[in-house]
Design a protein around this motif. Structure first.
Motif, PDB file in Angstrom:
ATOM      1  N   GLU A 143       0.938  -1.089   0.126  1.00 51.73           N
ATOM      2  CA  GLU A 143       0.090   0.134  -0.172  1.00 51.73           C
ATOM      3  C   GLU A 143       0.802   1.254  -0.151  1.00 51.73           C
ATOM      4  N   ILE A 144       0.515   2.177  -0.923  1.00 56.14           N
ATOM      5  CA  ILE A 144       1.333   3.285  -0.936  1.00 56.14           C
ATOM      6  C   ILE A 144       0.831   4.275   0.136  1.00 56.14           C
ATOM      7  N   THR A 145       1.646   4.797   1.049  1.00 63.85           N
ATOM      8  CA  THR A 145       1.189   5.836   2.128  1.00 63.85           C
ATOM      9  C   THR A 145       1.902   7.033   1.944  1.00 63.85           C
ATOM     10  N   ILE A 146       1.400   8.018   2.929  1.00 62.10           N
ATOM     11  CA  ILE A 146       1.929   9.157   2.831  1.00 62.10           C
ATOM     12  C   ILE A 146       3.513   9.066   3.231  1.00 62.10           C
ATOM     13  N   ALA A 147       3.748   8.447   4.358  1.00 56.62           N
ATOM     14  CA  ALA A 147       5.025   8.032   4.791  1.00 56.62           C
ATOM     15  C   ALA A 147       5.912   7.315   3.871  1.00 56.62           C
ATOM     16  N   GLY A 148       5.424   6.665   2.798  1.00 56.69           N
ATOM     17  CA  GLY A 148       6.155   5.613   1.774  1.00 56.69           C
ATOM     18  C   GLY A 148       5.445   4.625   1.350  1.00 56.69           C
TER      19      GLY A 148
END
Length: 225
Positions: A143-148
Motif C-alpha cells: 500500500e502506498i502511504t503518505i510516509a512511503g
C-alpha cells in the motif's frame, strides 16, 4: 429452484489506447474472430433464453453488426448507445432489463468467461440477490502511504471479475442513484443502496483484454479448450 428470465448487459466501450491499436480492443481478432464475438457467444451458449444487451458507442454500431454476422444464428441481442462513463452505459443497458430478471453485467473484453461461471453466478444471485466473481491475489502487494509504502496481507483482498450478477429488483433501483465517481463497478452501486454483495468463485481464465500480452494469453487459453 425458481426460473427467471436472464439478461446480459455487455459493456463494450473501450478505445484500445493501452493496446497501442487504432482498432478498439473488443474488435481485435482472437482465434480468427473478434474478441467481442467470443464474449457474446459465451452468454448465448450459457442459457437458451438469454437476452443480450450490447452497450457501445453509436459510432461502433456498424462494426458490431459485422461481429454479429459471424454467428450462424443471430443471438437475441439489442444494441444500445453507451454513456459518458461505465455507470451511465450500464444504466442505459438496464432500461431493457425489465422486471423479474437475473441481470449479468459483463465486460465486452472478457471473452473467455465460461458457461460454468455464468451459471454459477445465476444460481448464486437467485439465492443471495447478487453474485460477484472473485479470485485470490497471488502476488505480494504493498500500500502506498503518505510516509512511503507498507506491506499488506493479500489474503484480505480479492480480485474482482465480471459478470457481476444481480436480481433486477436490486440493481435497477440502485442505478436510479445520481452518479458518483466512487462507483467503480456495479457492486459498489448496489452497496451504496445498502445491499450486501455476495462473492462467488471466479475463474483464472476469465481475463480482461487490456494489453497486447493479454491477447496472446487468451489465444493460448482458447487453443487449450
Amino acid at each position: 429452484m425458481e426460473q427467471r428470465k436472464k439478461v446480459a448487459i455487455i459493456v463494450a466501450g473501450g478505445s484500445g489506447s493501452r493496446m497501442q491499436s487504432a482498432i478498439p480492443k473488443q474488435f481485435l481478432e482472437l482465434a480468427g474472430k473478434p474478441v467481442l464475438y467470443h464474449t457474446i457467444a459465451a452468454f448465448a451458449d450459457a442459457f437458451p433464453d438469454m437476452k443480450i444487451v450490447l452497450v457501445l458507442p453509436e459510432a461502433h454500431f456498424a462494426t458490431a453488426e459485422q461481429v454479429l454476422s459471424h454467428f450462424a444464428v443471430r443471438p437475441d441481442i439489442t444494441l444500445v448507445k453507451g454513456g459518458e462513463t461505465r455507470f451511465h452505459s450500464v444504466r442505459n443497458g438496464l432500461q431493457l432489463a425489465g422486471n423479474q430478471a437475473v441481470v449479468f453485467v459483463h465486460d465486452g473484453v472478457r471473452p473467455l468467461v465460461s458457461t460454468a461461471l455464468i451459471r454459477r453466478c445465476y444460481e448464486a444471485a437467485l439465492t443471495h440477490g447478487s453474485a460477484i466473481p472473485v479470485t485470490d491475489m497471488k502476488d505480494s502487494i504493498r500500500e502506498i502511504t503518505i510516509a512511503g509504502n507498507r506491506a499488506v496481507d493479500r489474503d484480505k483482498y480479492k480480485i474482482i471479475q465480471t459478470p457481476q450478477t444481480f436480481l433486477s429488483e436490486i440493481i435497477l433501483p440502485a442505478f436510479d442513484l445520481p452518479y458518483d465517481p466512487l462507483f467503480t463497478d456495479e457492486a459498489t452501486v448496489a452497496e451504496h443502496m445498502g445491499h450486501f454483495v455476495h462473492l462467488v468463485e471466479g475463474d483464472e481464465a476469465n481475463i480482461k483484454i487490456t494489453r497486447p500480452l493479454d491477447l496472446v494469453i487468451a489465444a493460448a487459453l482458447l487453443a487449450e479448450r
